[in-house]
Design a protein around this motif. Structure first.
Motif, PDB file in Angstrom:
ATOM      1  N   ASP A   3     -10.428 -44.133  50.199  1.00 19.32           N
ATOM      2  CA  ASP A   3     -11.598 -43.603  49.494  1.00 19.32           C
ATOM      3  C   ASP A   3     -11.386 -43.728  47.974  1.00 19.32           C
ATOM      4  N   GLU A   4     -12.411 -44.150  47.273  1.00 21.15           N
ATOM      5  CA  GLU A   4     -12.331 -44.341  45.809  1.00 21.15           C
ATOM      6  C   GLU A   4     -11.972 -43.047  45.078  1.00 21.15           C
ATOM      7  N   SER A   5     -12.456 -41.906  45.562  1.00 24.63           N
ATOM      8  CA  SER A   5     -12.131 -40.634  44.899  1.00 24.63           C
ATOM      9  C   SER A   5     -10.645 -40.305  45.041  1.00 24.63           C
ATOM     10  N   ILE A   6     -10.042 -40.706  46.157  1.00 24.50           N
ATOM     11  CA  ILE A   6      -8.597 -40.514  46.329  1.00 24.50           C
ATOM     12  C   ILE A   6      -7.841 -41.367  45.329  1.00 24.50           C
ATOM     13  N   LEU A   7      -8.251 -42.619  45.181  1.00 22.08           N
ATOM     14  CA  LEU A   7      -7.602 -43.507  44.215  1.00 22.08           C
ATOM     15  C   LEU A   7      -7.714 -42.963  42.790  1.00 22.08           C
ATOM     16  N   MET A   8      -8.870 -42.437  42.452  1.00 21.10           N
ATOM     17  CA  MET A   8      -9.065 -41.880  41.112  1.00 21.10           C
ATOM     18  C   MET A   8      -8.175 -40.653  40.894  1.00 21.10           C
ATOM     19  N   ASP A   9      -8.046 -39.793  41.910  1.00 16.79           N
ATOM     20  CA  ASP A   9      -7.168 -38.621  41.806  1.00 16.79           C
ATOM     21  C   ASP A   9      -5.712 -39.051  41.614  1.00 16.79           C
ATOM     22  N   ILE A  10      -5.292 -40.057  42.372  1.00 24.39           N
ATOM     23  CA  ILE A  10      -3.914 -40.559  42.245  1.00 24.39           C
ATOM     24  C   ILE A  10      -3.688 -41.113  40.844  1.00 24.39           C
ATOM     25  N   ARG A  11      -4.590 -41.926  40.365  1.00 24.76           N
ATOM     26  CA  ARG A  11      -4.452 -42.538  39.033  1.00 24.76           C
ATOM     27  C   ARG A  11      -4.459 -41.498  37.924  1.00 24.76           C
ATOM     28  N   ARG A  12      -5.297 -40.478  38.063  1.00 28.68           N
ATOM     29  CA  ARG A  12      -5.365 -39.412  37.062  1.00 28.68           C
ATOM     30  C   ARG A  12      -4.035 -38.642  37.009  1.00 28.68           C
ATOM     31  N   LEU A  13      -3.498 -38.329  38.182  1.00 27.32           N
ATOM     32  CA  LEU A  13      -2.216 -37.620  38.250  1.00 27.32           C
ATOM     33  C   LEU A  13      -1.086 -38.458  37.656  1.00 27.32           C
TER      34      LEU A  13
END
Length: 71
Positions: A3-13
């Motif tokens: 999911d794109e939102s998961i990828l964004m959360d990972i990248r933000r962290l």
């Protein structure tokens, strides 16, 4: 597919960690000018509370050497 939102959360962290780690390492090296190198271990610790008692938490370790004057 992830999911794109998961990828964004990972990248933000990871971005937050990277910026804070860069600052901390640079400050540490400035405080210790006698060091020619710094050997670091970076550990990812999963602190999730899993409902299953036998769950295997995520674990990841990277080690590396930071050398003064390295090109």
């Amino acid at each position: 597919m992830v999911d794109e939102s998961i990828l964004m959360d990972i990248r933000r962290l990871l971005k937050t960690f990277g910026v804070q780690a860069d600052t901390a390492i640079n400050q540490h090296l400035q405080q210790h000018p006698e060091l020619n190198s710094l050997h670091l271990r970076i550990r990812l610790e999963d602190i999730t509370e899993y409902p299953e008692a036998d769950a295997q938490p995520l674990a990841f370790v990277v080690e590396g050497l930071i050398k003064r004057g390295a090109a």
